[in-house]
Design an enzyme around this catalytic site. Sequence first.
Site, mmCIF file in Angstrom:
data_model
loop_
_atom_site.group_PDB
_atom_site.id
_atom_site.type_symbol
_atom_site.label_atom_id
_atom_site.label_comp_id
_atom_site.label_asym_id
_atom_site.label_seq_id
_atom_site.Cartn_x
_atom_site.Cartn_y
_atom_site.Cartn_z
ATOM 1 N N GLU A 127 -9.327 13.603 -18.087
ATOM 2 C CA GLU A 127 -9.561 15.463 -17.355
ATOM 3 C C GLU A 127 -8.671 15.794 -18.094
ATOM 4 O OE1 GLU A 127 -10.129 15.462 -13.448
ATOM 5 O OE2 GLU A 127 -10.884 17.377 -13.537
ATOM 6 N N GLY A 267 -0.814 14.733 -10.702
ATOM 7 C CA GLY A 267 -0.319 13.778 -9.580
ATOM 8 C C GLY A 267 -1.027 12.027 -9.755
ATOM 9 N N ALA A 268 -2.520 12.446 -9.982
ATOM 10 C CA ALA A 268 -3.220 11.104 -9.787
ATOM 11 C C ALA A 268 -4.723 11.617 -10.634
ATOM 12 C CB ALA A 268 -3.702 10.232 -9.019
ATOM 13 N N MET A 269 -5.405 10.450 -11.189
ATOM 14 C CA MET A 269 -6.987 10.779 -11.522
ATOM 15 C C MET A 269 -7.071 9.830 -10.802
ATOM 16 S SD MET A 269 -8.456 12.693 -13.797
ATOM 17 C CE MET A 269 -10.325 12.662 -13.906
ATOM 18 N N GLU A 270 -8.955 10.620 -11.155
ATOM 19 C CA GLU A 270 -9.690 9.947 -10.176
ATOM 20 C C GLU A 270 -11.517 9.315 -11.088
ATOM 21 O OE1 GLU A 270 -9.815 13.498 -9.834
ATOM 22 O OE2 GLU A 270 -11.511 14.475 -10.785
ATOM 23 N N ASN A 271 -10.885 8.297 -12.265
ATOM 24 C CA ASN A 271 -11.688 8.183 -12.941
ATOM 25 C C ASN A 271 -12.244 6.913 -12.217
ATOM 26 O OD1 ASN A 271 -10.404 8.672 -15.086
ATOM 27 N ND2 ASN A 271 -8.542 7.196 -13.961
ATOM 28 N N GLU A 304 -7.896 11.158 -4.301
ATOM 29 C CA GLU A 304 -8.991 10.212 -5.312
ATOM 30 C C GLU A 304 -9.903 9.193 -5.750
ATOM 31 O OE1 GLU A 304 -8.055 11.634 -8.169
ATOM 32 O OE2 GLU A 304 -6.074 12.582 -6.875
ATOM 33 N N GLU A 326 -12.986 20.374 -6.344
ATOM 34 C CA GLU A 326 -11.036 20.276 -5.615
ATOM 35 C C GLU A 326 -11.412 20.571 -5.160
ATOM 36 O OE1 GLU A 326 -9.599 18.266 -7.342
ATOM 37 O OE2 GLU A 326 -10.012 17.854 -9.253
HETATM 38 N N1 B3K Z 1 -8.965 15.200 -11.710
HETATM 39 C C1 B3K Z 1 -7.138 15.428 -11.859
HETATM 40 C C2 B3K Z 1 -6.751 16.808 -12.187
HETATM 41 C C3 B3K Z 1 -6.553 16.024 -13.432
HETATM 42 C C4 B3K Z 1 -6.180 17.282 -14.401
HETATM 43 C C5 B3K Z 1 -6.078 17.380 -16.334
HETATM 44 N N2 B3K Z 1 -5.511 18.288 -16.588
HETATM 45 C C6 B3K Z 1 -7.044 15.041 -10.213
HETATM 46 C C7 B3K Z 1 -7.287 15.598 -8.997
HETATM 47 O O1 B3K Z 1 -7.043 16.586 -8.964
HETATM 48 O O2 B3K Z 1 -7.545 14.673 -8.623
HETATM 49 ZN ZN ZN Z 2 -8.706 16.134 -7.513
#
Ligand code: B3K
Ligand code: ZN
Length: 886
Positions: A127, A267-271, A304, A326
């Site tokens: 992302e 902080g983190a990523m919700e893959n 996440e 978000e």
């Molecule tokens: N969705 C990700 C953010 C990624 C940002 C990339 N530049 C984290 C979050 O908001 O959960």
């Molecule tokens: Zn988020």
Amino acid sequence: MRTEQPKMITLSDYRLPDYLINETHLTFELFEDYALVHARLLMQRNPHLDAHLPLLALDGQHLELVSIAVDGQPLSAVDYRLSDSHLELQPRQNTFELSSTVRIEPQKNTALEGLYKSSGMFCTQCEAQGFRKITYYLDRPDVMSRFTTTIHAEKKRYPILLSNGNPIADGEDEHGRHWATWEDPFKKPAYLFAIVAGDLWCVEDSFTTMSGRAVALRIYVEPENIDKCQHAMDSLKNAMRWDEEVYGREYDLDIFMIVAVNDFNMGAMENKGLNIFNSSCVLAKAETATDAAHQRVEGVVAHEYFHNWSGNRVTCRDWFQLSLKEGFTVFRDSEFSADMNSRVVKRIEDVAYLRTHQFAEDAGPMAHPVRPAQYMEISNFYTLTIYEKGAEVVRMLHTLLGADTFRKGSDLYFERHDGQAVTCDDFIAAMEAVSGIDLEQFKRWYSQAGTPELQVSDSYDAATQTYQLQVKQSCPDTPEQSNKLPFVIPLSMALLNKQGAALPLQLQGESAAVLDERVLSVTEAEQTFTFINVAEQPLPSLLRGFSAPVQLRFDYSRDDLLFLLQHDTDGFNRWEAGQQLALQVLEEVVGQIYDTDEPMFDTRLVDVFAVLLQQEDLDPAMLAEFLALPSTGYIIEQYVHADPLAIYQAREHVSNQLAFALKEPMLARYQALRKASLETPYVAQATDFARRRLQNMLLAYLMRTEDLDILDACVDQFGVADNMTERLAALACLVNSPFTAETEQALESFAERFADDPLVMDQWFSVQAAAGLPNGLERVLHLLHHPAFSIKNPNKVRAVVGAFSTQNTPNFHAIDGSGYAFLADKVIKLDALNPQMAARMLSPLTRWQRFDLHHQEMMQIQLKRIRSCNDLSADLFEVLEKSLAV
Ligand code: B3K
Ligand code: ZN
């Protein structure tokens, strides 16, 4: 300078994708100096568009094309066109299979976007637009595809091979290599794709969903961190249960994984099914992580996880809709944290953060609506406005509709749009459908930037027993937007009598009164609310719980504020009254700070703090919040042109006066709390957080008296504490004190003890970088040469450069401009390595308009110096252009 202007992307230019990708089959071959990515895409002309076959333009950046074929037929160079950003070709059929192989170099990827290496492991961050750095693709969120992923790598170095979905097969290759295949049954956009390959250990648990399905939960970390996962695991299970109970949302795969990595931009990523986290947002145990860090882990793990529905199952049509996922998800995680801990404390923390940081963004050159109309670089739009203000917008809907109707609305939204990529309008439409409320005007929160001002005045007529609130709203101009239209502002309020009891509330024209509290809907530029049967002149308690993200102006006297601080029945507003009182007192001192060494200040602040300190029944968490003076950042925001040095000095002066005046009761209270901490083993829960917070706040006040017995107590707390919350707070006190010998010793022993723990060293760095004593810049320059520092690691950059430029007011805003020049140097250096970080770190300088002319000028000099550099990234270029445009 940049010779080529990056392109502006505009919301009104949105078009449906010409082609869809029904299935995505990826094979990764990971080697030590490169990786091969084989992609097989089952593509189709978008059936919602006419039958002609336009050119297909696949996104791709920094890829070396090895081969490409359509329906098994290799293409030669004349069959396609390659540029820095795209691969174009002309399809001949409605449906076709596109196969490609590209070569990439994850080892050289310092931007930490796409596939990269972090501490010996491979990981990804896609992302918003990182997938195009992995393979040629339609890298946009409205192209959703079913993914199957196979990873091949050396078995010894990378025993763990992970991707989204469920594992379906694995096996051995030749030459000590192995492979694993993962299949994700849910369609998803490419930004939710992830792989991980590394030597990781995992903590395993399981969760039984509300329909009785067992889900395996795994947190993967480097072996030395295996004892720091329990808090994240507990948080995850709490979040899963909460989302079932509060939103009716159940998890959908058989396995949910979290992987901790050391190098991560955010902080983190919700893959999907494979969340990748900055290790700072997963790892926590008493000895190494503070209470604040524990709470952050809880909040981010939940955030996440909640994205699995608000973001993944229902995703965004385009990046302008970012706040759809978000803002909603921040609202969800903040309600979760409120339920897990103290609701009022969580609200106070969120509001303090919003008003200090988001309000500043909304008042500066980077201001943009919750749904921006255009951008150059989407990475620059992961902002406080999208996240925090976006969450406030959802909170206002929750307030206006009420919890039950809001829940019906979210149910409808998830049901209607499961598996789709949608817009903020779709979210609002679901809320309208269940409530019957027309939200057209409410939607202005999505399109108009800037923080609205709510000017309220009142009048009471004893003869007719009527009480009026006159409300005016306005919103300042922001870049590209002037003459804003009125918002819908939920104004939660009560009227208090002389005893502090809430009066019944009956508006003119109503047949009965509402008890205690109500929400007025302010919809016009000027509006009057008339209450009848009001037996005595009341004191209004306005914007309770901070019911809207606005600047409230009501002319309270200091006695009114003192009354509200002690008697308001809304906890948030009690705190707010204290803050406004302290602000008035501080502003008075700011006005005198250069004229006298002994500025006069209103001692009613001391008196009320003394009373609060004696109130045995007052919740320690609330007492700690009351005793915390408004932050320097928040005070700065109250001025049109702030002198940061005068504000800092004034705040120091008032803090010192409070410390000397209240030394005795503070010490008594500190000692009692410290004793309780010594007798209680560390627990990460609200009551213990509150005790330690109050204890540490009192210690910080007390250390201002420079009393040697208190120094001993501080050194003792530093040395004896069994947890990082007490230890780090004591260290911070020392670092900000004149006791250099004790400080040096403490810093040394701390660094020795925690040398091998990068997250603890981050705290050691940031406590020093933030210290406001003279010569702060010299100390920071010294820290940059410490062996544990690396400019390639975002956490380290945040700990040193970030802490200095956002928390070290006197040194960052030094009168000679040296702090600004330092930040500019670092931003220039960072930009060549990691543009997202560079653009982010620049943000304190973009706020130049808020400061006095001298500081403004020095900030602009640095902004212009950066702009004159060669080869700026698009990220940094956009921020510079906007900051200097005004
Ligand atoms: N969705 C990700 C953010 C990624 C940002 C990339 N530049 C984290 C979050 O908001 O959960
Ligand atoms: Zn988020």
